[in-house]
Design an enzyme around this catalytic site. Structure first.
Site, PDB file in Angstrom:
ATOM      1  N   GLU A 146       0.818  -1.219   0.000  1.00 20.93           N
ATOM      2  CA  GLU A 146       0.000   0.000   0.000  1.00 20.93           C
ATOM      3  C   GLU A 146       0.853   1.272   0.000  1.00 20.93           C
ATOM      4  O   GLU A 146       0.831   2.051   0.964  1.00 20.93           O
ATOM      5  CB  GLU A 146      -0.951   0.004   1.196  1.00 20.93           C
ATOM      6  CG  GLU A 146      -1.967  -1.122   1.129  1.00 20.93           C
ATOM      7  CD  GLU A 146      -2.839  -1.201   2.361  1.00 20.93           C
ATOM      8  OE1 GLU A 146      -2.506  -0.569   3.381  1.00 20.93           O
ATOM      9  OE2 GLU A 146      -3.856  -1.906   2.310  1.00 20.93           O
ATOM     10  N   GLU A 304      -6.456  -8.237  -0.157  1.00 25.57           N
ATOM     11  CA  GLU A 304      -6.832  -8.259   1.265  1.00 25.57           C
ATOM     12  C   GLU A 304      -8.297  -7.881   1.418  1.00 25.57           C
ATOM     13  O   GLU A 304      -8.767  -6.948   0.769  1.00 25.57           O
ATOM     14  CB  GLU A 304      -6.026  -7.219   2.064  1.00 25.57           C
ATOM     15  CG  GLU A 304      -4.546  -7.449   2.125  1.00 25.57           C
ATOM     16  CD  GLU A 304      -3.848  -6.355   2.942  1.00 25.57           C
ATOM     17  OE1 GLU A 304      -4.507  -5.675   3.759  1.00 25.57           O
ATOM     18  OE2 GLU A 304      -2.635  -6.164   2.732  1.00 25.57           O
ATOM     19  N   PHE A 354      -6.486  -7.391  17.211  1.00 24.28           N
ATOM     20  CA  PHE A 354      -7.921  -7.680  17.150  1.00 24.28           C
ATOM     21  C   PHE A 354      -8.488  -7.501  15.747  1.00 24.28           C
ATOM     22  O   PHE A 354      -9.685  -7.359  15.555  1.00 24.28           O
ATOM     23  CB  PHE A 354      -8.685  -6.846  18.177  1.00 24.28           C
ATOM     24  CG  PHE A 354      -8.314  -7.230  19.579  1.00 24.28           C
ATOM     25  CD1 PHE A 354      -8.468  -8.539  20.006  1.00 24.28           C
ATOM     26  CD2 PHE A 354      -7.763  -6.307  20.457  1.00 24.28           C
ATOM     27  CE1 PHE A 354      -8.085  -8.929  21.291  1.00 24.28           C
ATOM     28  CE2 PHE A 354      -7.385  -6.678  21.742  1.00 24.28           C
ATOM     29  CZ  PHE A 354      -7.541  -7.994  22.162  1.00 24.28           C
TER      30      PHE A 354
HETATM   31  C1  GAL Z   1      -4.054  -3.105   5.246  1.00 17.36           C
HETATM   32  C2  GAL Z   1      -2.623  -3.569   5.341  1.00 17.36           C
HETATM   33  C3  GAL Z   1      -2.461  -4.783   6.205  1.00 17.36           C
HETATM   34  C4  GAL Z   1      -3.251  -4.667   7.446  1.00 17.36           C
HETATM   35  C5  GAL Z   1      -4.668  -4.407   7.090  1.00 17.36           C
HETATM   36  C6  GAL Z   1      -5.592  -4.388   8.264  1.00 17.36           C
HETATM   37  O1  GAL Z   1      -4.096  -1.762   4.991  1.00 17.36           O
HETATM   38  O2  GAL Z   1      -2.082  -3.819   4.088  1.00 17.36           O
HETATM   39  O3  GAL Z   1      -1.107  -4.955   6.489  1.00 17.36           O
HETATM   40  O4  GAL Z   1      -2.742  -3.616   8.214  1.00 17.36           O
HETATM   41  O5  GAL Z   1      -4.769  -3.194   6.396  1.00 17.36           O
HETATM   42  O6  GAL Z   1      -5.691  -3.180   8.897  1.00 17.36           O
END
Ligand code: GAL
Length: 673
Positions: A146, A304, A354
């Site tokens: 990101e 993700e 969490f």
């Molecule tokens: C995304 C990030 C992850 C994790 C996720 C949950 O922005 O790429 O590493 O932090 O959010 O907050």
């Protein structure tokens, strides 16, 4: 890449002991996980001291995943430099606009313009590529995480001046061009030497909007240059391996995603739901359509998402049972070839302990893990869909420059935001059941019978040309409020707005009239506009609705203009959903655009993916509280059942039908291995 859909998530075994690794192997098998993203934040373990690398543990992880049949998305860890890096290179830590230098202790503490950071990032990327280029588990390189940290330090200032001199020219001539473009005659900002030119750091009052816009363009390019350097390191050792980076959606403003889409072998995005209600479903479609469009229509990767949680501003809400499946199919319907999560196993410690995970702290005997395992089976059954594309009938203009420029002038109305207007336009098409691509303002638009250009605040000459040709050639354009207010320099268009589109729209706007907070203005068609209104003067356009009260009473609010072989609408206020639906309905009917499933009830989402040899799959997601009957014929892949004309979809349920051709002949056999 293999054709199957990818299922799995970020896997951080360095946070666990060997016993947990063995348990993970078994659980991944049980859940049919086939992909793990590894190493995203592992820099401090991979390079514990500057120039000393420890890859042994990562060798074990990759070998073990490979033995278990899990492919690896290997990240370069450059989003989180180790603490030794801060002490060795304090000048490479990011500095905020007000001059505060940030320290390690969280993540993303780097300045992408700092030479020491860039060198360290190239080095670790190169070392990883050298070691793992030929590892059999490796499926994709995931550069960084990101890209987003913005910096205002002296390194950034130097790089900004370089970028500006490439844009405007070097020496005095370049400086003259910059002074003109930034309108520095205003407020005594004239630059007499290049060294005086700085990033838009904290200043006494409103910053120069042209400088702010150029800084945003520059920073997206600077991050992209950092990405490219890592990609080159990887390709030196692994010329054939695909490379991507994950982009956060939906409201990350830092990157010009069009430019990034061209540079990645596959577009990858992260999306976390922030609303439990219907806006959540539309948001998934919004993100999916953007991701697909940035890659030119290619299938993309959902890198993700969260399993069971919704991040709703100031609290975390739980998704109801079944929601994870429906959400995931929402992404797949719009061209995703993966369902990857952050993360496999919940972290035992740290700022995200969490956060949602596939294996929650409660362990596998949990609702979440059971739903994950069920989803794994579904993904396996849907494997034949991988690689299939989505055909959109409508385009919505997505213009980062308009977003950035509007943000630089927020004082016109605090309630007007580019992202919100684009979302609204996309949501209206979603409600109409019309699948939408996002398009550049200067793209060839002829493929779309209908194009929406909401709040296209900044218009370029190329954009004006493309939109004009589009309508003249028979396209149907719906443009809305606050469009064409500035040019590419972020200077006001003179002679009325939307600059340059006066003939196409058959109107011009003499005055903008933002509305007070929570105020509404009645329109002649019974609707009420909010947020914004404009004094519209008609030329050749017909008036569809007028303002019915207030200072603009009797003046046009919505217009429609026949131009060449096409039609251009203009909407000068924010319409409520019902009125917007009417308008989009009329425009779509005129353009010959209809829903994927005609007559579908509200809340039923249907999208078709198209494969080789004319094969199609109809995705149906029932977000409503009542069952729906959908005309379909073929095989429903989740259940394996035949569908002979009518598919019943229960409330909250999903279905994917491998369709048979209209003449009833059976679908062709799979064309791919
Ligand atoms: C995304 C990030 C992850 C994790 C996720 C949950 O922005 O790429 O590493 O932090 O959010 O907050």
């Amino acid at each position: 890449m293999t054709a199957r859909l990818w299922f799995g998530g970020d896997y951080n075994p360095e946070q666990w002991d060997a016993a947990t690794w063995a348990a993970d192997d078994a659980l991944m098998r049980e859940a049919r996980v086939n992909t793990a993203t590894v190493g995203v934040f592992s820099w401090s373990l991979l390079e514990p001291e500057e120039g000393r690398f420890e890859f042994g543990w990562l060798d074990d992880v990759l070998d073990r995943l490979h033995r278990g049949g899990v492919r690896v998305v290997l990240a370069t860890p450059t989003a989180s430099p180790p603490p030794w890096f801060t002490l060795a290179h304090p000048d490479a830590m990011p500095v905020t606009a007000d001059g505060t230098r940030l320290w390690h202790g969280s993540r993303d503490t780097y300045c992408a313009a700092a030479p020491a950071y860039r060198a360290a990032a190239r080095r670790i990327a190169g070392e990883l590529a050298r070691r793992y280029a030929r590892h059999p588990a490796l499926a994709l390189w995931h550069v960084h995480n990101e890209y987003g940290t913005v910096c205002w330090c002296d390194h950034a200032a130097r790089a900004f001046r370089d970028w500006l001199s490439r844009r405007y020219g070097r020496g005095q001539a370049g400086l003259d061009a910059l002074n003109e473009s930034w309108g520095t005659a205003f407020w005594s900002q004239h630059y007499s030497a290049w060294e005086q030119v700085l990033p838009p750091r904290a200043t006494q009052w409103r910053p120069n909007p042209s400088q702010v816009l150029d800084y945003r363009r520059f920073w997206s390019d600077e991050l992209l240059a950092a990405f490219r350097e890592q990609r080159e390191q990887i390709r030196r050792h692994a010329p054939a391996a695909p490379v991507t980076t994950n982009v956060m959606l939906p409201d990350y403003q830092v990157l010009d995603a069009w430019a990034w889409g061209r540079e990645t072998d596959v577009v990858a995005v992260d999306h976390y739901l922030s609303s439990p209600g219907p806006e959540g479903h539309v948001d998934i479609a919004f993100c999916g359509d953007r991701a697909r469009s940035w890659g030119g229509g290619r299938p993309w990767l959902l890198m993700e998402q969260a399993t069971n949680l919704i991040y709703a501003g100031d609290r975390i809400l739980a998704k109801e049972p079944g929601r994870m499946l429906r959400d995931t199919l929402g992404y797949l319907a719009r061209g995703a070839d993966s369902a990857l999560f952050f993360q496999w196993r919940a972290s035992p410690a740290g700022a995200e302990m969490f956060h949602a995970a596939m294996v929650p702290h409660a362990g596998p005997d949990s609702r979440v893990f059971r739903e994950v395992a069920d989803l794994g089976l579904v993904i396996e059954r849907l494997g034949e869909v991988a690689g299939a594309t989505v055909a959109a009938q409508a385009g919505v203009v997505w213009d980062p420059d308009s977003w950035w420029a509007m943000e630089s002038q927020r004082f016109t109305s605090a309630d007007l935001g580019y992202l919100g207007e684009v979302r609204d336009a996309h949501a209206a098409l979603w409600r109409a059941g019309v699948v939408t691509d996002f398009v550049r303002q200067d793209a060839g638009l002829a493929a779309y019978p209908l194009v929406l250009a909401p709040a296209l605040y900044l218009t370029t000459d190329a954009g004006i040309g493309a939109l004009t040709r589009y309508v003249a050639g028979g396209g149907h354009l719906v443009m809305s409020l606050a469009s064409g207010m500035v040019d590419a320099r972020n200077h006001a268009h003179r002679g009325g707005t939307p600059g340059g589109l006066r003939d196409v729209l058959g109107i011009w706007v003499e005055e903008f009239c933002p509305l007070p907070r929570d105020a509404a203005v009645a329109l002649s068609d019974g609707a009420a506009g909010t947020v914004w209104s404009e004094r519209v003067r008609t030329g050749t356009a017909e008036v569809v609705a007028s303002y019915a009260e207030g200072p603009l009473a009797g003046q046009p609010a919505i217009t429609r203009n026949a131009y060449g072989d096409g039609v251009a609408w203009y909407v000068s206020t924010r319409l409520p959903a019902a009125a917007q639906d009417r308008l989009i309905g009329d425009a779509a009917a005129g353009a010959g655009v209809g829903p994927v499933v005609p007559g579908a009830p509200p809340g039923l989402e249907a999208v078709r993916r198209h494969g080789e040899n004319g094969r199609t799959w109809l995705f149906v997601l029932n977000h409503a509280g009542t069952a729906s009957l959908v005309p379909a014929r073929g095989t429903e892949l989740l259940s394996g059942r035949r569908v002979n004309g009518v598919l019943e979809v229960a409330p909250g349920a999903v279905a994917v039908v491998r369709e048979e051709r209209a003449d009833g002949s059976r679908e062709e056999r799979a064309a791919r291995p």
